[in-house]
Design an enzyme around this catalytic site. Sequence first.
Site, PDB file in Angstrom:
ATOM      1  CG  HIS A 157      -2.308   5.051  -7.430  1.00  0.00           C
ATOM      2  ND1 HIS A 157      -1.371   4.571  -8.327  1.00  0.00           N
ATOM      3  CD2 HIS A 157      -3.252   5.679  -8.173  1.00  0.00           C
ATOM      4  CE1 HIS A 157      -1.728   4.910  -9.556  1.00  0.00           C
ATOM      5  NE2 HIS A 157      -2.870   5.571  -9.486  1.00  0.00           N
ATOM      6  CB  SER A 278      -0.321 -10.152  20.900  1.00  0.00           C
ATOM      7  OG  SER A 278       0.960 -10.056  21.488  1.00  0.00           O
ATOM      8  CE  LYS A 284      -0.262  -6.941  17.600  1.00  0.00           C
ATOM      9  NZ  LYS A 284       0.040  -6.345  16.311  1.00  0.00           N
ATOM     10  CD  GLU A 291      -1.786 -11.411   9.678  1.00  0.00           C
ATOM     11  OE1 GLU A 291      -0.692 -10.838   9.686  1.00  0.00           O
ATOM     12  OE2 GLU A 291      -2.309 -11.866  10.716  1.00  0.00           O
TER      13      GLU A 291
END
Length: 460
Positions: A157, A278, A284, A291
């Site tokens: 979980h 970024s 970043k 992704e």
Amino acid sequence: MSNRMWGGRFSEGPDAIMEEINASIDFDKKLYAQDIRGSKAHAEMLAARGVLSAADAEAIAAGLDEIGAEIEAGRFTFSRALEDIHMNVEASLKERIGEPAGRLHTARSRNDQVATDFKLWVRDTVDHLHDQLTALMQALLTRAEEHAGTVMPGFTHLQSAQPVTFGHHMMAYVEMFDRDRGRLADARRRLNECPLGAAALAGTSFPIDRHMTAASLGFDRPTANSLDSVSDRDFALEVLAAAAIAAVHLSRLAEEIVIWSSAQFRFVRLSDKFSTGSSIMPQKRNPDAAELVRAKSGRIIGGLNALLIVMKGLPLAYSKDMQEDKEQTFDALASYSLVVAAMTGMIRDMTVNIEAMRAAAGSGFSTATDLADWLVRAGGIPFRDAHHVTGRIVGIAAERGIELADVPLADMQGVDARITEAVYDVLSVDDSVRSRTSYGGTAPANVAAMAALWRDRLGA
Ligand code: ARG
């Protein structure tokens, strides 16, 4: 102008829109090498059976080789009016060698031709994907060998569950990708029957030798039923299904990498080569590759769904619907290949933050099960009761904001008088993982042994 290949019954050429919806050359030119290979095998067989003269077969083979070389070199002009790769190649052959080109299509149809070409292409691609998966497994295995004893939190979980090792986690994916290789290998075994010679749908009256063409194209045998031969796209569906399952595995690993590389987790750091920045936020480092691996699973699963839906209502034998098999399969398998390569790069390059993993492994009362197990072993307490006792001790720790190992003995004994000093021996994360020696468990010794076994199987 009506089509030169089948225009005998036509007086008018197609509407521009007809040509656009009908032509497949823009994508099926990818099959040129398979088409030429198949045609050469067919011509050679026709000559061996006396259907073609040896001179014609030689002229055909030489002309086909020339066409192959031109396409390879980017010097070939494809024509949409000629619909597809099969007719582009045949028309070009006609220009080169004249009349014998017209004899090549004896005892053959585009229906068995396209099934053969496409099978050959899928088979080549399966072999390549299989090798790519092996490279990915080797990359995971290397990280597992380095980190057989690196403790990290195991989750259920996405909540801290029990400590595991990073090596164990890597090896979990080795198992998955091995099954994915197995699915490709299974599909390959089943697809390796040659449809060539099934002709349009009924077979042919010419004395062809289908065993000969099957063998010369590397198939195990010819397909047994001519109707099935030209109607079957199971081979693509099966490979797409194998791809979709693998894509799910890749997507889950990608998702974990996204989580692990976040500032809140810091378990791994992707290399500069597999990160992006970024344009506004200087701090970043984004895990774009991970992704996109996660996202491309959607395309791959989509390809499987699309082809299943194309096929589901088709009566036997060939229908033009089946031309829609190629773009889906090409796109899905190109995506599959790309995501395996990207994942292999990420895994090879990433830095593992041993300290961050260890710190996280010890938080969230992750050794509570070890405490309960200890009560069962040392105190003879039934597991259900031990679970309850441990829950109360976890409650004390949570209330005071301390870890389980920091709960004083007196407080533990206040919950259950049978607890002794020895309990502290099982409360560290290292003790916890070391104790998990059951077959397939996370003990570092187990992980190292499993990794050695896989190293043997996979090589360097
Ligand atoms: N371009 C077609 C395909 O990809 C080739 C087979 C055409 N056969 C036919 N009967 N029209 O499926």
